[in-house]
Design an enzyme around this catalytic site. Structure first.
Site, PDB file in Angstrom:
ATOM      1  N   HIS A  76       0.796  -1.234   0.000  1.00  0.00           N
ATOM      2  CA  HIS A  76       0.000   0.000   0.000  1.00  0.00           C
ATOM      3  C   HIS A  76       0.821   1.273   0.000  1.00  0.00           C
ATOM      4  CE1 HIS A  76      -4.040  -1.749   0.733  1.00  0.00           C
ATOM      5  NE2 HIS A  76      -3.347  -2.712   1.321  1.00  0.00           N
ATOM      6  N   LYS A 122      -8.189  14.171   4.681  1.00  0.00           N
ATOM      7  CA  LYS A 122      -7.325  12.977   4.673  1.00  0.00           C
ATOM      8  C   LYS A 122      -6.377  13.112   5.848  1.00  0.00           C
ATOM      9  CE  LYS A 122      -6.016  14.357   0.481  1.00  0.00           C
ATOM     10  NZ  LYS A 122      -6.245  13.183  -0.345  1.00  0.00           N
ATOM     11  N   ARG A 123      -5.626  12.041   6.176  1.00  0.00           N
ATOM     12  CA  ARG A 123      -4.600  12.159   7.206  1.00  0.00           C
ATOM     13  C   ARG A 123      -3.662  13.313   6.879  1.00  0.00           C
ATOM     14  NH1 ARG A 123      -4.291   8.174  11.409  1.00  0.00           N
ATOM     15  NH2 ARG A 123      -2.309   9.177  11.868  1.00  0.00           N
ATOM     16  N   LYS A 150       1.182  14.560   1.511  1.00  0.00           N
ATOM     17  CA  LYS A 150      -0.142  14.909   0.983  1.00  0.00           C
ATOM     18  C   LYS A 150      -0.284  16.416   0.745  1.00  0.00           C
ATOM     19  CE  LYS A 150      -2.194  10.955   3.427  1.00  0.00           C
ATOM     20  NZ  LYS A 150      -2.910  10.087   2.451  1.00  0.00           N
ATOM     21  N   THR A 166      -8.232   7.035  -1.850  1.00  0.00           N
ATOM     22  CA  THR A 166      -9.588   6.527  -2.059  1.00  0.00           C
ATOM     23  C   THR A 166     -10.593   7.644  -1.797  1.00  0.00           C
ATOM     24  OG1 THR A 166      -9.403   5.620   0.171  1.00  0.00           O
ATOM     25  CG2 THR A 166      -9.225   4.067  -1.644  1.00  0.00           C
ATOM     26  N   LYS A 212     -14.247   8.787  -3.606  1.00  0.00           N
ATOM     27  CA  LYS A 212     -15.499   9.095  -2.905  1.00  0.00           C
ATOM     28  C   LYS A 212     -16.000  10.479  -3.293  1.00  0.00           C
ATOM     29  CE  LYS A 212     -13.648   6.314   0.805  1.00  0.00           C
ATOM     30  NZ  LYS A 212     -12.788   6.362   2.002  1.00  0.00           N
TER      31      LYS A 212
HETATM   32  C1  HTE Z   1      -2.025   4.639   1.001  1.00  0.00           C
HETATM   33  C2  HTE Z   1      -3.180   5.176   0.174  1.00  0.00           C
HETATM   34  C3  HTE Z   1      -4.070   4.034  -0.335  1.00  0.00           C
HETATM   35  C4  HTE Z   1      -4.527   3.212   0.842  1.00  0.00           C
HETATM   36  O1  HTE Z   1      -3.402   2.707   1.566  1.00  0.00           O
HETATM   37  C5  HTE Z   1      -2.498   3.684   2.113  1.00  0.00           C
HETATM   38  N1  HTE Z   1      -1.414   2.994   2.719  1.00  0.00           N
HETATM   39  C6  HTE Z   1      -1.393   3.168   4.021  1.00  0.00           C
HETATM   40  N2  HTE Z   1      -2.373   3.976   4.398  1.00  0.00           N
HETATM   41  C7  HTE Z   1      -3.074   4.338   3.304  1.00  0.00           C
HETATM   42  O2  HTE Z   1      -4.043   5.069   3.309  1.00  0.00           O
HETATM   43  C8  HTE Z   1      -0.474   2.553   4.960  1.00  0.00           C
HETATM   44  C9  HTE Z   1      -0.647   2.685   6.327  1.00  0.00           C
HETATM   45  C10 HTE Z   1       0.226   2.082   7.223  1.00  0.00           C
HETATM   46  C11 HTE Z   1       1.299   1.357   6.745  1.00  0.00           C
HETATM   47  C12 HTE Z   1       1.472   1.202   5.382  1.00  0.00           C
HETATM   48  C13 HTE Z   1       0.599   1.817   4.490  1.00  0.00           C
HETATM   49  O3  HTE Z   1      -1.288   5.691   1.544  1.00  0.00           O
HETATM   50  C14 HTE Z   1      -5.356   2.013   0.405  1.00  0.00           C
HETATM   51  O4  HTE Z   1      -5.191   4.561  -1.014  1.00  0.00           O
HETATM   52  O5  HTE Z   1      -2.670   5.888  -0.947  1.00  0.00           O
HETATM   53  O6  HTE Z   1      -4.663   1.250  -0.533  1.00  0.00           O
END
Ligand code: HTE
Length: 839
Positions: free
Chosen positions: A370, A561-562, A567, A669, A673
């Site tokens: 991810h 978002k976070r 970002k 994501t 939305k």
């Molecule tokens: C990506 C985001 C993507 C989403 O996964 C993310 N990956 C993490 N958090 C996210 O939101 C993540 C959190 C902790 C450890 C490793 C990764 O940043 C779902 O849409 O872009 O795939």
């Protein structure tokens, strides 16, 4: 006789689908489940009564689903994730059951309001952001597509912290979401597994000459299951989300009791149960804490034991059936210890040969990556692993041994390559590279958007992709249209349904039919009225949470978002400041009134992110109290962003800010939305933005900034912001306001670190994209002033977003990765009550 009575009571009261039955069920629950009369009833009591009434409708389908899976023995999918960001359940449950209107009317007849009731429900916030919410959307789609699937996760006592803003700063308070009873979960105290930590290993040569490993003197913790039903939309399938909680085992405390030290025994018990106390609040960062490693192994061990137990119940010792009947998906590397855990069980406990066990493992597991952010890639010190999981460390060494042997065979003499590919990092302290373990132990590895999957193959997994090109693939993320359109945005859903029918809820590609009416003036008028009506609830939320009044007659420009440097919320802040300057200097300028809305949590230890929140709040104070501009722009930071807040914010947005540095946001994501709710995107060519552009067309999205390749080139030549600063007088003045404490007069130097970073070595190249971003925002303003043009863009964004349904995503996983097929639960059996007792 008894059956007759059951039939009668079933039809009249409990689970009839009439308004009358629903009323009875609610009142029944209030009195007999909660023991409440009329006088002392709280709002939460009423919520619970409604929730139980809804949940009761799920129970028979749930049992029947599990029985059907048991009988038909289809391939099962297990989704292992440290995070499930479920949000609230009541509205979604009623929608999926098709009982929303019935329930609403039943409550009305009782003088109660369903919307009010829904607001009482706590969010299940067992996740940080996109990764956790993706898992929740996937569960919804898996059930809707009738795929036999189980989610496995942790039942944290405390989910993601609540965010308060005090004097502009983020403060964290605990999220005690279980302080009031959770009506959706069922405790399974009989369903426990022992999870071990620590101790040592021994090797023994058995009589048959084989050596066997034993894991001895370990501490033991019990994992107890809590199950939550996951209903599909307009289907009878109800899958299960199983969350584990830590309980101390009695054996564990025996020593203390024997020595008569009751208090010490209890202390140990409390310490043990800490394992599932709290969710680590980091997104895209690995903190490397020992307790987190314990959590990860706890999830993995309980889940794999459960999976193996169910398998043996179904197939006995026919291990060849394992990969044919089971697919296990690893949601990032957090559950990657599942690989050595399954090896341990197969080899040490089930006596399989290493080769057989390894073939089973690699054909069973698949891994989703991810993020490419280096600080998020998990690496656990070998020393810590040896102390906590000595047997697993041995197994990892052995996996590495065979793996590197194979690499050496293919690339003789290439020592550098072995060093790069090894599961163990040897620079400095020895560490286990969890991503390497996940890649080696899986048959498929996927990224979450096309660009991300491409970069993944080119960067972090370059050598692996060369070794096993077919292992790597892309599955672009998606979101569930049930929660993110039908449930979150009833006015827009109803308008869409009135135009094209309601097939879109299960087949989002059907939204294309809206293209037909995209230019129809009457439909456009309706569309605008609906989008406008969505602003009301958000205006109320902003007023309640911040005291800031905002107007529906402005462009709602939203970044939710976070909070993370990559970002680039700071770039949005710079744009807000630039707009403020321009407005003050040329008040006659043709300006579109805007409301700038930002929301998101910063990890508690992430100082820069917290400073950015502080800055945005200070900018908001300054601008909102400046009479000369406040009718043209307002700024609000909405505290405590979470799923339920997103459901209110997203439908009201006009413009969606997706402005990460190209190459950093794996997918995103929220971008999907927002587009699905008719917001137009302004964004970089990053993550899924690229695919959104492909779908909606260049004319219906605002793209700016350096591409990933260009950012790479910038960095390679040593990124130097000064050229960008010199060429923009406006940027100079914006930066000056930051540096001269304009937004922090009482705290000189407060935002200096942000300034210093921007003008020196900023890794995320904000200033490189500043000028283009501003120019792009001007194009947005132009487009917004052309009402028909903007409305058309908004409609076309919705019409062309079908690809971003998580139903499409899950169908792709099912076909390309899991080879899982739907098993539809047939409703006939549900037309009469099913008595569990044979009469
Ligand atoms: C990506 C985001 C993507 C989403 O996964 C993310 N990956 C993490 N958090 C996210 O939101 C993540 C959190 C902790 C450890 C490793 C990764 O940043 C779902 O849409 O872009 O795939």
């Amino acid at each position: 006789m008894l059956t007759d009575h059951l039939v009668e009571s079933w039809q009249v009261t409990c689970r009839g689908t009439s308004v009358e039955s629903f009323k009875l069920a609610i009142l029944n629950n209030l009195q007999y489940r909660l023991a409440k009369g009329h006088q002392h009833t709280t709002q939460y009591d009423l919520f619970q009564s409604v929730a139980y009434a809804a949940a009761d409708h799920l129970v028979e389908r749930w049992i029947l689903t599990q029985e059907t899976y048991y009988r038909e023995k289809p391939k099962r999918v297990y989704y292992l994730s440290m995070e499930f960001l479920m949000g609230r359940t009541l509205g979604n449950c009623l929608i999926n059951l098709g009982l929303y209107d019935t329930c609403k009317q039943a409550l009305e007849e009782l003088g109660l309001d369903l919307e009010e009731m829904r607001e009482c429900e706590m969010d299940a916030g067992l996740g940080n952001g996109g990764l956790g919410r993706l898992a929740a959307c996937f569960l919804d789609s898996l059930a809707t597509l009738n795929i036999p699937a189980h989610g496995f996760g942790i039942r944290y006592d405390y989910g993601l912290f609540n965010q308060k803003i005090v004097n502009g700063r983020q403060m964290e308070t605990p999220d005690s979401w279980l302080s009031l009873p959770n009506p959706w979960e069922v405790a399974r105290p009989e369903h426990v597994f022992t999870v071990r930590f620590g101790g040592r290993t021994e090797q023994h040569t058995e009589r048959d000459g084989a050596t066997r490993a034993y894991w001895r003197d370990a501490d033991e913790v019990l994992a107890m299951a809590y199950d939550t039903p996951v209903p599909g939309y307009q289907t009878h399938n109800v899958n299960t989300l199983r969350l584990w909680t830590a309980r101390s085992s009695d054996e564990f405390n025996l020593d203390y009791f024997n020595h008569g030290d009751y208090i010490a025994a209890c202390e140990k018990k409390v310490l043990t149960e800490n394992i599932t106390k709290v969710l680590y609040p980091n997104d895209n960062v690995s903190q490397g804490k020992a307790l987190r490693l314990k959590q990860e192994y706890f999830l993995v061990s309980a889940s794999i034991q459960d999976i193996v137990q169910r398998f043996k119940g179904d197939f006995g010792n026919d291990w060849s059936a394992f990969p044919e009947s089971i697919a296990i998906q690893l949601n990032d590397t957090h559950p990657a210890l599942a690989i050595p855990e399954l090896m341990r069980i197969l080899v040490d406990e089930e006596d399989l040969s290493w080769e057989k066990a390894w073939a089973i493992c690699t054909n069973t597991f698949a891994y989703t990556n991810h993020t490419l952010m280096p600080e998020a890639l998990e690496q656990w010190p070998v020393r810590l692993m040896e102390a906590l999981l000595p047997r697993h460390m041995e197994i990892i060494y052995r996996i590495n041994h065979y793996f590197l042997k194979e690499v050496a065979r293919q690339y003789p003499g290439d020592v550098e390559r072995l060093r790069r590919l090894s599961l163990i990092a040897e620079d400095g302290e020895q560490r286990v590279r969890m991503a390497h373990l996940a890649v080696v132990g899986s048959h498929k590895v996927n990224g979450v958007a096309a660009l991300h999957s491409h970069l993944m193959r080119e960067t972090i997994f370059r050598d692996f992709a060369e070794l096993w090109p077919k292992k790597f693939t892309n599955v672009t993320n998606g979101v569930t249209p049930r929660r993110w359109l039908k449930k979150a945005n009833p006015p827009l859903s109803n308008l869409i349904t009135s135009a094209i029918g309601e097939e879109w809820v299960k087949d989002l590609s059907r939204l294309r039919e809206l293209e037909r009416v995209a230019d129809d003036p009457a439909f456009q008028e309706e569309w605008r009225r609906v989008k406008q009506s969505c602003k009301g609830p958000l205006i109320q939320l902003v007023q309640d949470e911040t005291g800031i009044s905002i107007s529906a007659n402005t462009l709602f420009d939203v970044q939710v978002k976070r909070i993370h440097e990559y970002k680039r919320q700071l770039l949005f802040a710079l744009y807000i400041i630039a707009s403020y300057l321009r407005l003050k200097e040329e008040p006659q300028v043709n300006w579109v009134p805007r409301t700038f809305l930002v929301a998101g949590k910063a990890a508690p230890g992430y100082h820069t992110a917290k400073l950015i929140i502080h800055l945005i709040n200070r900018i908001a104070e300054t601008i909102n109290s400046d009479r000369s501009v406040r009718d043209h722009m307002r700024v609000a930071f909405i505290p405590n962003y979470r799923v339920s807040a997103a459901e209110r914010i997203i439908p009201a947005a006009n413009l969606s800010e997706q402005i990460s540095t190209a190459g950093t946001e794996a997918s995103g994501t929220g971008n999907m939305k927002l587009a699905l709710n008719g917001a137009v995107t302004i964004g970089t060519l990053d993550g899924a933005n690229i695919e959104i552009r492909e779908e909606v067309g260049e004319d219906n999205i605002f793209i700016f900034g350096h591409t990933a390749a260009q950012i790479d080139a910038l960095r390679a030549q040593g990124y130097c912001p000064s050229a960008f600063i010199e060429s923009s007088p406006l940027l100079q003045r914006v930066l000056h306001l930051l540096a001269c404490d304009f937004f922090s007069p009482s705290e000189p130097g407060l935002f200096r670190p942000l300034y210093d970073n921007l003008v020196h070595c900023d890794y995320f190249c904000l200033l490189a994209d500043f000028a283009d971003y501003l120019a792009c925002q001007d194009r947005v303003s132009d487009a917004y002033q052309d009402v028909a043009r903007w409305t058309r863009m908004s409609i076309l964004n919705v019409a062309r977003c079908g690809k971003f349904s998580s139903d499409r995503t899950i169908a792709q996983y099912a076909q390309d990765i899991w080879e899982a097929k739907p098993v539809e639960v047939l409703p006939e059996v549900l037309t009469s009550p099913r008595c569990p007792i044979t009469l």
